[in-house]
Design an enzyme around this catalytic site. Structure first.
Site, short mmCIF file in Angstrom:
data_model
loop_
_atom_site.label_atom_id
_atom_site.label_comp_id
_atom_site.label_asym_id
_atom_site.label_seq_id
_atom_site.Cartn_x
_atom_site.Cartn_y
_atom_site.Cartn_z
N LYS A 1 0.85 -1.19 0.00
CA LYS A 1 0.00 0.00 0.00
C LYS A 1 0.88 1.24 0.00
O LYS A 1 1.76 1.39 0.87
CB LYS A 1 -0.83 0.02 1.27
CG LYS A 1 -2.27 -0.37 1.08
CD LYS A 1 -2.96 -0.29 2.42
CE LYS A 1 -4.42 -0.11 2.28
NZ LYS A 1 -5.05 -0.01 3.62
C1 E4P Z 1 -8.32 0.16 3.78
O1 E4P Z 1 -7.57 -0.03 2.84
C2 E4P Z 1 -8.30 1.42 4.52
O2 E4P Z 1 -7.09 1.62 5.15
C3 E4P Z 1 -9.45 1.48 5.49
O3 E4P Z 1 -10.63 1.06 4.84
C4 E4P Z 1 -9.64 2.86 6.11
O4 E4P Z 1 -10.81 2.86 6.84
P1 E4P Z 1 -11.18 4.04 7.89
O5 E4P Z 1 -11.47 5.27 7.12
O6 E4P Z 1 -12.38 3.51 8.60
O7 E4P Z 1 -9.99 4.19 8.79
#
Ligand code: E4P
Length: 215
Positions: A83
């Protein structure tokens, strides 16, 4: 649309994986910190449970640093997806990862332009954070609805992961928008299967079954 679980909690991953509907897992530094365990150990444990893309997030600010992390994470397991945040340095890192055969998830995407740039750089996935946009009073899916047909039209290979999902209707919206994947928190995935009429129906059938004469 495929479903990923948005957590680093291995018990939850094991449980939802047993349902037979899970294609992958996404983590981020917040989710990893929540579990209070070693990053690499946690990630490898997840890779042992789910045979699919498992996202691990870089924390460097420079392309060079992101690449160093990307090379390391991807050496841990064949299913690790790196990521990388949606910033200019991130684009450089994604481009180089693509050249090296490292799969990437362009994360913290909040606009169609960021997703378009991810596709041009060769990101494997791009993750629009719909819930965080909704939190600001806008429709988080507005640009996602435009994005998916646009990627198709230009034949980009980047797949869209609807992320930052907050409730079951977000999953419905993700499917309607044509997102390739929705990454869903444990609580929401449990809400998806629940329906009070199903529970009432099961209860009634069991009660009526008692009345059936048994030889
Ligand atoms: C996934 O890839 C993301 O990091 C995650 O969905 C973020 O979610 P949040 O906005 O609830 O922290």
């Amino acid at each position: 649309m495929r479903i990923f679980l948005d957590t680093a909690n291995v018990e939850h991953i094991r449980e939802i994986n047993s349902w037979g509907i899970l294609s992958g897992v996404t983590t981020n530094p917040t989710l990893i910190a929540r579990e209070g365990k070693d990053f690499k150990k946690t990630l490898l444990e997840i890779c042992d449970i789910v045979d699919g893309p498992i996202s691990a997030e870089t924390v460097s600010l420079s392309a060079e640093g992101m690449l160093k992390e990307a090379r390391e994470f991807s050496s841990w397991h064949k299913n690790v997806i790196v990521k990388i945040p949606a910033v200019a340095e991130g684009l450089k890192a994604v481009k180089q990862c693509k050249k090296e055969g490292i799969k990437t998830n362009f994360t913290l995407v909040f606009s169609l332009n960021q997703a378009l740039l991810a596709a041009l750089a060769g990101a494997t996935y791009a993750s629009p954070f719909v819930g965080r946009i909704d939190d600001t009073g806008w429709d988080g899916f507005e640009f996602v609805r435009d994005l998916v047909p646009l990627l198709d039209y230009y034949k980009y290979e980047t797949q869209i992961i609807a992320a930052s999902i907050r409730h079951p209707m977000h999953v419905v919206e993700a499917a309607r928008a044509g997102a390739h994947i929705a990454t869903i928190p444990y609580k929401v995935i449990n809400q998806m299967i629940k329906h009070p009429l199903t529970d009432i129906g099961v209860d009634k059938f069991l009660k009526d079954w008692e009345k059936v004469p048994k030889k």
